[in-house]
Design an enzyme around this catalytic site. Structure first.
Site, short mmCIF file in Angstrom:
data_model
loop_
_atom_site.label_atom_id
_atom_site.label_comp_id
_atom_site.label_asym_id
_atom_site.label_seq_id
_atom_site.Cartn_x
_atom_site.Cartn_y
_atom_site.Cartn_z
N HIS A 265 0.88 -1.19 0.00
CA HIS A 265 0.00 0.00 0.00
C HIS A 265 0.91 1.23 0.00
O HIS A 265 1.66 1.45 -0.95
CB HIS A 265 -0.92 -0.10 1.23
N HIS A 304 -2.34 -2.08 -9.68
CA HIS A 304 -3.26 -1.48 -8.72
C HIS A 304 -4.52 -2.31 -8.69
O HIS A 304 -4.95 -2.83 -9.73
CB HIS A 304 -3.58 -0.03 -9.12
N ASP A 360 2.82 5.56 -6.73
CA ASP A 360 4.09 5.44 -6.01
C ASP A 360 5.30 5.30 -6.92
O ASP A 360 6.43 5.33 -6.45
CB ASP A 360 4.03 4.23 -5.07
N1 ACO Z 1 4.74 -6.81 -10.49
C1 ACO Z 1 4.61 -8.02 -11.10
N2 ACO Z 1 3.45 -8.69 -11.22
C2 ACO Z 1 2.39 -8.14 -10.68
C3 ACO Z 1 2.43 -6.88 -10.00
C4 ACO Z 1 3.66 -6.22 -9.93
N3 ACO Z 1 3.78 -5.06 -9.34
N4 ACO Z 1 1.20 -6.57 -9.54
C5 ACO Z 1 0.40 -7.58 -9.90
N5 ACO Z 1 1.10 -8.53 -10.58
C6 ACO Z 1 0.61 -9.76 -11.18
C7 ACO Z 1 0.35 -10.82 -10.14
O1 ACO Z 1 1.48 -11.63 -9.96
C8 ACO Z 1 -0.82 -11.56 -10.73
O2 ACO Z 1 -0.32 -12.37 -11.77
P1 ACO Z 1 -1.00 -13.84 -12.04
O3 ACO Z 1 -2.38 -13.52 -12.52
O4 ACO Z 1 -0.12 -14.48 -13.04
O5 ACO Z 1 -1.00 -14.53 -10.71
C9 ACO Z 1 -1.65 -10.46 -11.41
O6 ACO Z 1 -0.69 -9.44 -11.74
C10 ACO Z 1 -2.73 -9.88 -10.52
O7 ACO Z 1 -2.12 -9.43 -9.31
P2 ACO Z 1 -2.79 -9.41 -7.86
O8 ACO Z 1 -1.73 -9.42 -6.83
O9 ACO Z 1 -3.84 -10.49 -7.82
O10 ACO Z 1 -3.54 -8.02 -7.92
P3 ACO Z 1 -4.13 -7.26 -6.67
O11 ACO Z 1 -5.19 -6.38 -7.19
O12 ACO Z 1 -4.48 -8.22 -5.57
O13 ACO Z 1 -2.88 -6.42 -6.15
C11 ACO Z 1 -1.33 -4.67 -5.84
C12 ACO Z 1 -2.72 -5.05 -6.37
C13 ACO Z 1 -1.16 -5.16 -4.39
C14 ACO Z 1 -1.19 -3.15 -5.85
C15 ACO Z 1 -0.26 -5.31 -6.75
O14 ACO Z 1 -0.39 -4.85 -8.07
C16 ACO Z 1 1.17 -5.06 -6.25
O15 ACO Z 1 1.66 -5.80 -5.41
N6 ACO Z 1 1.86 -3.99 -6.77
C17 ACO Z 1 3.16 -3.66 -6.29
C18 ACO Z 1 3.05 -2.87 -4.99
C19 ACO Z 1 2.57 -1.46 -5.20
O16 ACO Z 1 3.08 -0.73 -6.07
N7 ACO Z 1 1.61 -1.03 -4.36
C20 ACO Z 1 1.11 0.34 -4.39
C21 ACO Z 1 -0.31 0.38 -4.80
S1 ACO Z 1 -0.86 2.06 -4.88
C22 ACO Z 1 -1.17 2.42 -3.26
O17 ACO Z 1 -1.49 1.61 -2.45
C23 ACO Z 1 -1.06 3.82 -2.93
#
Ligand code: ACO
Length: 426
Positions: A265, A304, A360
């Site tokens: 987050h 996201h 971010d």
């Molecule tokens: N890098 C690589 N792969 C990713 C990323 C990433 N940053 N984010 C998602 N994926 C992939 C997952 O591995 C998954 O792949 P799969 O379908 O093969 O298993 C798919 O994309 C879906 O991802 P989820 O984790 O299910 O998506 P969710 O909506 O639950 O998560 C989140 C969203 C937590 C923001 C995620 O994208 C992430 O971890 N991003 C990196 C951390 C980040 O930048 N957070 C800031 C968010 S903005 C904020 O809070 C202000």
């Protein structure tokens, strides 16, 4: 005409009409179906498809990349408003007129000082304490100083404590920062606006009067506006959830700070900087991308839960990066970030999953250029988000449909076991 969803359960020969309002069904109505003796429920870890409240504060269309506060597009607010105007808008639903704004600014200025005894609490933390840990403990401690915050059904007491919180957050953040640097605290300067004062409390040294470059003050203002609210994200959900048991604003804010601290987050911008440093140079980007695609690492600052398009805040921050670098000089990590973004926007792995830069991805580069260490980045997010948390808290408290947050579970453990005495446990 009432819109309905017809649900049929052949095994029990049950058929029911569920009323659809606002493109949702009321989950409790599913209880009409009884499956194996249990009322039917939904299973939705992480609230992937569950609305937890009705809200009129922030609107997001993640597919179209739209973000609006009270109906105003974020880009326009970032261009034309100040943070305090936006905070008022979030709390009251309308942009303030000149008198309302002047009164609001002077109220916030009046509440910038920290209670003196809070400094004793700060003194108890080790010098290398994470500033988010200090922020979480100190916002919770505010309740000891302002117990009238429990009187939240009284609009006047509520408004006073909201002003206290928004007024004191920058001071607390600046004190946490200076503690880590072993520098004496700098008290608020009433002659400065919200963001300029924040910068002087952070960075003033021996000079008689600290004056920040107006481009930097505006950059902080823009960053604060972009971070002020984001509807039902993880930390706001924590704030509402803690509020649901009848808590004061400070306890709820502390919960919000805790939720925000996680790297998935608000902690992501800190993680982005660490990631960029670990990559180290542009020529190592392809190797890093291979690691992401193989599932070994995540590309922080990408993806996201809601945006399946370019995060509109990231777009605005990208522009602010240029303004800040004009004053501070270019951060060498920018080149690596731009190369990563290029891959992210073209590589099939990211395109198929609709992963785009989020707020971010670039904010950390600005924060670093401004002279902040990575552990301060999430604090810089929490300061303006306090306005959003306060608005969401207020909306929750005054919502006649609010309920204590208490999800169901699907129990997967043992049942009714015979007790095993100590001698028989092997
Ligand atoms: N890098 C690589 N792969 C990713 C990323 C990433 N940053 N984010 C998602 N994926 C992939 C997952 O591995 C998954 O792949 P799969 O379908 O093969 O298993 C798919 O994309 C879906 O991802 P989820 O984790 O299910 O998506 P969710 O909506 O639950 O998560 C989140 C969203 C937590 C923001 C995620 O994208 C992430 O971890 N991003 C990196 C951390 C980040 O930048 N957070 C800031 C968010 S903005 C904020 O809070 C202000």
């Amino acid at each position: 005409m009432t819109d309905i969803l017809q649900i049929r359960h052949p095994a029990s020969a049950t058929e029911r009409d569920l009323v659809i309002t606002d493109a949702t069904i009321r989950a409790p109505e599913l209880r009409q179906f009884v499956i194996d003796g249990e009322p039917l429920a939904t299973y939705d870890p992480g609230f992937m498809n569950t609305a937890s409240c009705r809200s009129s504060i922030t609107y997001i269309d993640g597919d179209a990349g739209i973000l609006e506060y009270r109906g105003y597009p974020i880009a326009e607010l970032a261009e034309k408003s100040t943070f305090l105007e936006v905070a008022w808008l979030l709390l009251n639903g309308e942009l303030p007129n000149p008198k309302q704004l002047a009164d609001w600014e002077s109220l916030i200025t009046e509440h910038r000082m920290l209670p003196d005894k809070l400094k004793t609490l700060l003194a108890g933390f080790p010098y290398d304490a994470h500033p988010m840990s200090i922020l979480m403990a100190s916002t919770a401690a505010f309740y000891s100083f302002y117990p009238d915050a429990r009187n939240f059904t009284d609009p006047q007491a509520r408004a006073l404590n909201i002003a206290r919180l928004i007024g004191k957050m920058p001071t607390l953040a600046a004190f946490a920062y200076r503690k880590g640097k072993a520098r004496p605290y700098v008290n608020p300067d009433d002659s400065y606006g919200y963001c300029h004062n924040f910068l002087q409390m952070l960075f003033k040294q021996a000079e008689r009067r600290y004056v920040a470059d107006p481009r930097l003050v505006r950059a902080v203002e823009v960053l604060f506006i972009l971070h002020a609210d984001h509807e039902q994200n993880c930390s706001t959900n924590a704030v509402r959830s803690v509020a649901s048991s009848g808590n004061d604003l400070y306890t709820c804010t502390s919960a919000g700070v805790g939720a925000l601290h996680g790297p998935l987050h608000g902690g992501a911008n800190e993680a982005v900087l660490r990631m960029l440093r670990e990559i180290g140079s542009v020529d190592r980007v392809p190797e890093f991308i291979e690691g992401v695609k193989a599932g070994r690492v995540r590309m922080m600052g990408f993806g996201h839960r809601v945006y399946k398009n370019y995060d509109p805040r990231a777009m605005i921050i990208k522009k602010a990066v240029d303004d800040v670098f004009e004053v501070t000089g270019v951060n060498p990590l920018l080149e690596i970030a731009q190369e990563l973004e290029k891959y992210g926007l073209t590589d099939d792995y990211f395109v198929r999953r609709r992963l785009y830069p989020n707020v971010d991805f670039y904010s950390g580069l600005i924060y670093e250029a401004l002279g902040f260490p990575p552990e301060m980045f999430t604090v810089l997010f929490a300061v303006p988000r306090s306005a959003g948390w306060a608005a969401q808290y207020q909306e929750f408290i005054t919502d006649p449909e609010n309920k204590i947050a208490r999800p169901k579970q699907i129990y997967t453990g043992y049942r009714a076991r015979g007790y095993v005495g100590m001698d028989d446990r092997g």
